[in-house]
Design a protein around this motif. Structure first.
Motif, PDB file in Angstrom:
ATOM      1  N   GLY A  68       0.800  -1.218   0.000  1.00 46.75           N
ATOM      2  CA  GLY A  68       0.000   0.000   0.000  1.00 46.75           C
ATOM      3  C   GLY A  68       0.831   1.265   0.000  1.00 46.75           C
ATOM      4  O   GLY A  68       0.429   2.294  -0.536  1.00 46.75           O
ATOM      5  N   LEU A  69       2.019   1.182   0.604  1.00 43.97           N
ATOM      6  CA  LEU A  69       2.919   2.340   0.675  1.00 43.97           C
ATOM      7  C   LEU A  69       3.962   2.349  -0.447  1.00 43.97           C
ATOM      8  O   LEU A  69       4.787   3.248  -0.533  1.00 43.97           O
ATOM      9  N   ASN A  70       3.939   1.334  -1.292  1.00 40.76           N
ATOM     10  CA  ASN A  70       4.887   1.203  -2.406  1.00 40.76           C
ATOM     11  C   ASN A  70       6.343   1.185  -1.937  1.00 40.76           C
ATOM     12  O   ASN A  70       7.197   1.868  -2.506  1.00 40.76           O
ATOM     13  N   VAL A  71       6.596   0.412  -0.884  1.00 37.73           N
ATOM     14  CA  VAL A  71       7.962   0.239  -0.393  1.00 37.73           C
ATOM     15  C   VAL A  71       8.220  -1.242  -0.163  1.00 37.73           C
ATOM     16  O   VAL A  71       7.283  -2.039  -0.063  1.00 37.73           O
ATOM     17  N   ALA A  72       9.472  -1.607  -0.055  1.00 40.51           N
ATOM     18  CA  ALA A  72       9.832  -2.972   0.316  1.00 40.51           C
ATOM     19  C   ALA A  72       9.509  -3.169   1.801  1.00 40.51           C
ATOM     20  O   ALA A  72       9.657  -2.234   2.594  1.00 40.51           O
ATOM     21  N   PRO A  73       9.065  -4.347   2.195  1.00 38.72           N
ATOM     22  CA  PRO A  73       8.742  -4.591   3.598  1.00 38.72           C
ATOM     23  C   PRO A  73       9.898  -4.238   4.548  1.00 38.72           C
ATOM     24  O   PRO A  73       9.653  -3.749   5.655  1.00 38.72           O
ATOM     25  N   LYS A  74      11.130  -4.415   4.103  1.00 40.52           N
ATOM     26  CA  LYS A  74      12.268  -4.126   4.990  1.00 40.52           C
ATOM     27  C   LYS A  74      12.327  -2.648   5.372  1.00 40.52           C
ATOM     28  O   LYS A  74      12.864  -2.289   6.421  1.00 40.52           O
ATOM     29  N   ILE A  75      11.765  -1.770   4.562  1.00 38.88           N
ATOM     30  CA  ILE A  75      11.752  -0.332   4.890  1.00 38.88           C
ATOM     31  C   ILE A  75      10.919  -0.090   6.147  1.00 38.88           C
ATOM     32  O   ILE A  75      11.268   0.759   6.972  1.00 38.88           O
ATOM     33  N   LEU A  76       9.842  -0.830   6.305  1.00 42.55           N
ATOM     34  CA  LEU A  76       8.999  -0.678   7.494  1.00 42.55           C
ATOM     35  C   LEU A  76       9.714  -1.150   8.754  1.00 42.55           C
ATOM     36  O   LEU A  76       9.381  -0.741   9.854  1.00 42.55           O
ATOM     37  N   LEU A  77      10.684  -2.033   8.579  1.00 42.40           N
ATOM     38  CA  LEU A  77      11.399  -2.614   9.715  1.00 42.40           C
ATOM     39  C   LEU A  77      12.787  -2.013   9.896  1.00 42.40           C
ATOM     40  O   LEU A  77      13.589  -2.535  10.669  1.00 42.40           O
ATOM     41  N   ASP A  78      13.054  -0.907   9.235  1.00 36.06           N
ATOM     42  CA  ASP A  78      14.376  -0.291   9.292  1.00 36.06           C
ATOM     43  C   ASP A  78      14.461   0.687  10.477  1.00 36.06           C
ATOM     44  O   ASP A  78      14.184   1.882  10.329  1.00 36.06           O
ATOM     45  N   PHE A  79      14.808   0.146  11.639  1.00 33.90           N
ATOM     46  CA  PHE A  79      14.978   0.951  12.848  1.00 33.90           C
ATOM     47  C   PHE A  79      15.746   0.164  13.886  1.00 33.90           C
ATOM     48  O   PHE A  79      15.907  -1.053  13.757  1.00 33.90           O
ATOM     49  N   GLU A  80      16.249   0.849  14.864  1.00 31.74           N
ATOM     50  CA  GLU A  80      16.956   0.231  15.989  1.00 31.74           C
ATOM     51  C   GLU A  80      16.040   0.247  17.201  1.00 31.74           C
ATOM     52  O   GLU A  80      15.294   1.207  17.408  1.00 31.74           O
ATOM     53  N   ILE A  81      16.150  -0.765  18.026  1.00 31.95           N
ATOM     54  CA  ILE A  81      15.360  -0.793  19.259  1.00 31.95           C
ATOM     55  C   ILE A  81      16.206  -0.243  20.392  1.00 31.95           C
ATOM     56  O   ILE A  81      17.344  -0.500  20.527  1.00 31.95           O
TER      57      ILE A  81
END
Length: 81
Positions: A68-81
């Motif tokens: 829906g956002l026209n991005v690769a799924p890894k972009i949604l998970l690109d962060f540090e905890i």
């Protein structure tokens, strides 16, 4: 003690994930309802719960949001905890 750390880390994970969804949604100029339609998800309230870190989601939901956002799924998970 490990369980408390795991729960706290998971909460941070959901919040960071939600912030990524919101940032990408706003950059696409979508409302929450528009993103729900584009992602074939329930409605804007569902998106709101994801963005606020309240909702645990499945891999299928990550895939749908990415589409829906026209991005690769890894972009949604690109962060540090």
């Amino acid at each position: 003690m490990y369980t408390l750390t795991l729960e706290a880390d998971f909460k941070k994970f959901k919040i960071q994930f939600g912030q990524n969804v919101k940032r990408l949604r706003l950059s696409n100029k979508y409302t929450q309802d528009e993103l729900a339609v584009a992602s074939e998800l329930a409605d804007g309230k569902f998106i709101s719960r994801i963005e606020s870190g309240e909702k645990d989601i499945q891999l299928l939901t990550i895939f749908k949001l990415a589409k829906g956002l026209n991005v690769a799924p890894k972009i949604l998970l690109d962060f540090e905890i």
